[in-house]
Design an enzyme around this catalytic site. Structure first.
Site, mmCIF file in Angstrom:
data_model
loop_
_atom_site.group_PDB
_atom_site.id
_atom_site.type_symbol
_atom_site.label_atom_id
_atom_site.label_comp_id
_atom_site.label_asym_id
_atom_site.label_seq_id
_atom_site.Cartn_x
_atom_site.Cartn_y
_atom_site.Cartn_z
ATOM 1 N N ASP A 9 0.933 -1.119 -0.118
ATOM 2 C CA ASP A 9 -0.035 -0.028 0.070
ATOM 3 C C ASP A 9 0.972 1.192 -0.079
ATOM 4 O O ASP A 9 1.861 1.451 0.747
ATOM 5 C CB ASP A 9 -0.902 -0.004 1.295
ATOM 6 C CG ASP A 9 -1.759 -1.223 1.359
ATOM 7 O OD1 ASP A 9 -2.017 -1.683 0.282
ATOM 8 O OD2 ASP A 9 -2.819 -1.224 2.159
ATOM 9 N N ASP A 130 -15.277 -3.255 -1.251
ATOM 10 C CA ASP A 130 -14.950 -3.568 -0.058
ATOM 11 C C ASP A 130 -16.014 -3.076 1.154
ATOM 12 O O ASP A 130 -16.838 -2.047 0.860
ATOM 13 C CB ASP A 130 -13.807 -2.607 0.382
ATOM 14 C CG ASP A 130 -12.656 -2.824 -0.353
ATOM 15 O OD1 ASP A 130 -12.341 -3.967 -0.800
ATOM 16 O OD2 ASP A 130 -12.040 -1.876 -1.154
#
Length: 241
Positions: A9, A130
């Site tokens: 990330d 998500d």
């Protein structure tokens, strides 16, 4: 065998991990993204999961130079998500070296556009769905969409969707185990989709349980950085696959 996808990330070109998707709960790690990608490639991973967290906030890719450097350094599949809000964005991500693109906000908020992309790009696209309290989160997990995951899947599967990453945001970065029940239900309901488990994976025992359930892929992030799952563990698992 469940394939392990290490996560990188990115914020400001650096490796970070968030807790429950909260940008205010950010931990920065010293290793460079390129070095991490090389380590993962050296232990035999077949795909690396990359997320442009800067891009997710502003709906435009920001860390493409880092993607280019990683693509030049490793010979594994790269999936990239974060900030892909237009066809120009999507093309730039593929041009920078991504093999697959993760589409979340556009799929939930502009399904007609995502349908067009599926028609053009096909299996290079992954639905990023998500969930926070059962609702699909969008725009870097800062907002929620009104369309439930089931409707998204039922709309896009007939158009050629083959992969979906589903993160339980409440477990992301918590190292408390993934939502096994969620992935069991999704796999049973949509057997034609290859689901990727994401959020909360804390140990190889979690990977083993997902494998027993038949989950095709699992994203592992913080557990690697915190040494709960080692590169040796990943190498051994993949060698036995």
């Amino acid at each position: 065998m469940t394939d392990i996808l290490p996560a990188i990330d990115l914020i400001d070109g650096r490796c970070v991990r968030l807790t429950k998707g909260d940008y205010g709960q950010k931990k920065v790690y010293d290793a460079s993204p390129v070095d991490m990608a090389k380590r993962y490639a050296d232990c035999g991973v077949r795909r690396i999961h990359l997320v442009d967290l800067d891009g997710a906030k502003i709906s435009a890719p920001v860390n493409l130079r880092t993607l280019e450097r990683i693509a030049d350094s490793v010979d594994v599949e790269l999936e990239w998500g974060g900030g892909i809000a237009s066809e120009e964005n999507l093309s730039s991500v593929f041009s920078a070296g991504a093999d697959k693109a993760i589409i979340g906000s556009v799929a939930a908020l502009r399904p007609e556009l995502f349908s067009q992309w599926l028609d053009r790009w096909g299996e290079k696209l992954i639905l990023g769905a998500d969930l926070r309290d059962g609702k699909v989160a969008v725009k870097g997990w800062q907002e929620e969409a009104s369309t439930p995951l089931a409707l998204l899947l039922e709309r896009f599967i007939p158009l050629g969707l083959r992969e979906c990453i589903c993160t339980d945001i409440s477990r992301d970065g918590m190292l408390e185990g993934p939502s096994f029940g969620l992935y069991r239900e999704l796999g049973d309901t949509y057997p034609g989709i290859g689901f990727t488990a994401s959020g909360g994976i804390s140990s190889m025992a979690d990977i083993e349980k997902l494998n027993e359930m038949g989950v095709p892929r699992a994203i592992v992030g913080k557990a690697i950085y915190e040494n709960r799952i080692t590169l040796k563990d990943i190498s051994s698992w993949l060698q036995n696959a």
